[in-house]
Design a protein around this motif. Structure first.
Motif, PDB file in Angstrom:
ATOM      1  N   CYS A  51       0.665  -1.195   0.032  1.00  0.00           N
ATOM      2  CA  CYS A  51      -0.074  -0.029  -0.015  1.00  0.00           C
ATOM      3  C   CYS A  51       1.019   1.197  -0.171  1.00  0.00           C
ATOM      4  O   CYS A  51       1.948   1.313   0.791  1.00  0.00           O
ATOM      5  N   CYS A  54       0.221   3.060   3.812  1.00  0.00           N
ATOM      6  CA  CYS A  54       0.848   2.299   4.947  1.00  0.00           C
ATOM      7  C   CYS A  54       1.775   0.892   4.842  1.00  0.00           C
ATOM      8  O   CYS A  54       2.265   0.457   5.854  1.00  0.00           O
ATOM      9  N   CYS A  63      -4.888   0.233   0.316  1.00  0.00           N
ATOM     10  CA  CYS A  63      -5.419  -0.885   1.009  1.00  0.00           C
ATOM     11  C   CYS A  63      -6.816  -0.519   1.602  1.00  0.00           C
ATOM     12  O   CYS A  63      -7.183   0.476   1.823  1.00  0.00           O
ATOM     13  N   CYS A  66      -6.759   1.473   4.715  1.00  0.00           N
ATOM     14  CA  CYS A  66      -6.398   2.893   4.459  1.00  0.00           C
ATOM     15  C   CYS A  66      -7.635   3.723   3.894  1.00  0.00           C
ATOM     16  O   CYS A  66      -7.970   5.095   3.837  1.00  0.00           O
TER      17      CYS A  66
HETATM   18 ZN   LIG Z   1      -2.805   0.977   3.468  1.00  0.00          ZN
END
Ligand SMILES: [Zn+2]
Length: 197
Positions: A51, A54, A63, A66
């Motif tokens: 991602c 993150c 993702c 998030c």
């Molecule tokens: Zn993420």
């Protein structure tokens, strides 16, 4: 054969002996098993990525965590590995988002600050997008050193949000153990008892 041994040797924890053993094992295995192994590797690389926010392993970017509308993206829980996210999620006591470092500082294993993925976290904290960073690395020597180092790094970069807190999970988790093996109740208590760093 030597090409395969050379590639296997690049894997962490695999020395020359193990690489040879694995290569011979693959040579003796059925065509189906060998194909399944190679296609699993190829599909992993073609369908999964990290991602961009993150660093969690994901098939969509950002993702699902998030991009979730129901999660508080101003509270960021920092973990060592993607597998640690599942451990924290199991507690059901955290509704923020994550940041995955992909390791801890470990001079013995040649893992220094350059090897850890911190850039996207430091960007978020600098821009004032974060109210609290919870550092949930394991209470091992490496995990503690990483937590202290990361807190200094975040403070060093500064933040547009003067009220931003940096906290460390409490150790309801036995010292020296990995958070991966903590049960839900212990890990949940550790989150509740976090302290300022
Ligand atoms: Zn993420």
């Amino acid at each position: 054969m030597s090409r395969l041994i050379e590639e296997l040797r690049k894997l962490p924890g695999i020395g020359s002996k193990s690489a040879q053993r694995l290569a011979f094992h693959i040579l003796r295995s059925s065509d189906e098993d060998a194909d399944a192994l190679s296609s699993a590797i190829r599909e992993l690389k073609s369908q999964l990525r990290l991602c961009s926010i993150c660093n969690n392993i994901t098939d969509v970017d950002p993702c699902v965590i998030c991009s979730s509308a129901t999660r508080n993206n101003r509270v960021v829980c920092v973990v060592e590995e993607p597998t640690n996210i599942a451990s924290v999620e199991k507690t059901r006591s955290f509704n923020g988002v994550y940041h995955v470092l992909h390791g801890t500082l470990s001079p013995l294993n040649n893992i220094g600050p350059e090897q850890l993925r911190t850039a996207s976290l430091l960007k978020r904290t600098a821009l004032g997008e974060v109210d609290e960073v919870i550092i949930a690395t394991s209470p091992t020597i490496e995990g503690e050193a990483t937590a202290t180092w990361l807190a200094d790094e975040i403070r060093g970069v500064g933040s547009e949000n003067p009220a931003m807190k940096i906290t460390r999970i409490a150790t309801g988790i036995p010292a020296g153990s990995d958070i991966e093996y903590a049960d839900e109740v212990t890990l949940s208590r550790s989150l509740e008892g976090r302290r300022n760093l």
